[in-house]
Design a protein around this motif. Structure first.
Motif, mmCIF file in Angstrom:
data_model
loop_
_atom_site.group_PDB
_atom_site.id
_atom_site.type_symbol
_atom_site.label_atom_id
_atom_site.label_comp_id
_atom_site.label_asym_id
_atom_site.label_seq_id
_atom_site.Cartn_x
_atom_site.Cartn_y
_atom_site.Cartn_z
ATOM 1 N N LEU A 1 0.576 -1.201 -0.171
ATOM 2 C CA LEU A 1 -0.058 -0.129 -0.365
ATOM 3 C C LEU A 1 0.551 1.440 -0.035
ATOM 4 O O LEU A 1 0.687 2.035 -0.792
ATOM 5 N N ALA A 2 2.013 1.153 0.838
ATOM 6 C CA ALA A 2 3.004 2.390 0.620
ATOM 7 C C ALA A 2 3.094 2.750 -0.687
ATOM 8 O O ALA A 2 3.389 3.315 -1.436
ATOM 9 N N LEU A 3 3.747 1.277 -1.364
ATOM 10 C CA LEU A 3 4.445 1.231 -2.935
ATOM 11 C C LEU A 3 3.360 2.211 -3.396
ATOM 12 O O LEU A 3 3.976 2.992 -4.900
ATOM 13 N N ILE A 4 2.334 2.040 -3.147
ATOM 14 C CA ILE A 4 1.649 2.257 -4.907
ATOM 15 C C ILE A 4 0.438 3.513 -3.725
ATOM 16 O O ILE A 4 -0.515 3.810 -5.672
ATOM 17 N N ALA A 5 0.580 4.334 -3.625
ATOM 18 C CA ALA A 5 0.020 5.069 -2.728
ATOM 19 C C ALA A 5 0.648 6.258 -3.573
ATOM 20 O O ALA A 5 -1.023 6.990 -3.898
ATOM 21 N N PRO A 6 1.575 6.115 -3.635
ATOM 22 C CA PRO A 6 2.127 7.163 -4.650
ATOM 23 C C PRO A 6 1.234 7.523 -5.567
ATOM 24 O O PRO A 6 1.210 8.695 -6.488
ATOM 25 N N LEU A 7 0.956 6.281 -6.136
ATOM 26 C CA LEU A 7 0.228 6.765 -7.961
ATOM 27 C C LEU A 7 -1.137 6.989 -7.310
ATOM 28 O O LEU A 7 -2.102 7.192 -8.632
ATOM 29 N N PHE A 8 -1.630 7.886 -6.825
ATOM 30 C CA PHE A 8 -3.221 7.782 -6.311
ATOM 31 C C PHE A 8 -3.280 9.164 -6.055
ATOM 32 O O PHE A 8 -4.757 9.636 -5.351
ATOM 33 N N ALA B 1 -0.405 9.673 2.633
ATOM 34 C CA ALA B 1 -0.891 8.409 2.050
ATOM 35 C C ALA B 1 0.613 6.746 2.217
ATOM 36 O O ALA B 1 0.300 5.807 2.162
ATOM 37 N N VAL B 2 1.653 7.697 2.603
ATOM 38 C CA VAL B 2 3.024 6.658 2.116
ATOM 39 C C VAL B 2 3.262 6.979 3.702
ATOM 40 O O VAL B 2 3.766 5.719 4.264
ATOM 41 N N VAL B 3 3.581 7.502 4.171
ATOM 42 C CA VAL B 3 3.739 7.845 5.368
ATOM 43 C C VAL B 3 3.231 6.456 6.936
ATOM 44 O O VAL B 3 3.908 5.724 7.206
ATOM 45 N N LEU C 1 4.704 3.041 8.440
ATOM 46 C CA LEU C 1 4.426 3.464 10.184
ATOM 47 C C LEU C 1 4.543 1.803 10.716
ATOM 48 O O LEU C 1 4.717 1.453 11.480
ATOM 49 N N LEU C 2 3.167 1.797 10.285
ATOM 50 C CA LEU C 2 2.527 0.928 10.966
ATOM 51 C C LEU C 2 3.534 -0.753 10.578
ATOM 52 O O LEU C 2 3.288 -1.859 11.177
ATOM 53 N N ALA C 3 3.980 -0.991 8.912
ATOM 54 C CA ALA C 3 4.507 -1.600 9.065
ATOM 55 C C ALA C 3 6.000 -1.789 9.437
ATOM 56 O O ALA C 3 6.290 -3.387 10.530
ATOM 57 N N VAL C 4 6.665 -0.795 10.007
ATOM 58 C CA VAL C 4 7.769 -0.924 11.136
ATOM 59 C C VAL C 4 7.005 -1.740 12.472
ATOM 60 O O VAL C 4 7.922 -1.788 13.076
ATOM 61 N N ILE C 5 6.065 -1.170 12.407
ATOM 62 C CA ILE C 5 5.411 -1.134 14.265
ATOM 63 C C ILE C 5 5.082 -2.755 14.515
ATOM 64 O O ILE C 5 5.835 -3.445 15.073
ATOM 65 N N PHE C 6 4.724 -3.292 13.136
ATOM 66 C CA PHE C 6 4.039 -4.920 12.963
ATOM 67 C C PHE C 6 5.532 -5.204 13.208
ATOM 68 O O PHE C 6 5.339 -6.715 13.909
ATOM 69 N N ALA C 7 5.884 -4.882 12.417
ATOM 70 C CA ALA C 7 7.378 -5.671 11.746
ATOM 71 C C ALA C 7 8.290 -5.897 13.056
ATOM 72 O O ALA C 7 8.642 -7.235 13.933
ATOM 73 N N SER C 8 8.081 -4.798 14.354
ATOM 74 C CA SER C 8 9.191 -5.208 15.195
ATOM 75 C C SER C 8 8.168 -6.067 16.224
ATOM 76 O O SER C 8 8.810 -6.618 16.872
#
Length: 60
Positions: free
Chosen positions: A19-26, A32-34, A38-45
């Motif tokens: 989602l973060a990678l495709i957000a700039p397309l919209f 929409a990117v941050v 941020l959630l992905a980093v939190i979930f990964a940790s």
């Protein structure tokens, strides 16, 4: 069973990264990117911490 658990654990992280990678397309909204990143980093940790706790519990 362990493999399925790992897949279920890491799937939200992968979805948020996509989602973060495709957000700039919209549009050019940086939120929409941050937010997904941020959630992905939190979930990964959290996933890494849970895996470390599970290994420590199983070994000793």
């Amino acid at each position: 069973m362990r493999k399925k658990k790992d897949v279920l654990r890491w799937t939200p992280v992968a979805i948020l990264l996509v989602l973060a990678l495709i957000a700039p397309l919209f549009g050019d909204n940086p939120t929409a990117v941050v937010v997904p990143l941020l959630l992905a980093v939190i979930f990964a940790s959290v996933n890494v911490t849970m895996q470390k706790k599970e290994r420590a519990r199983s070994t000793g």
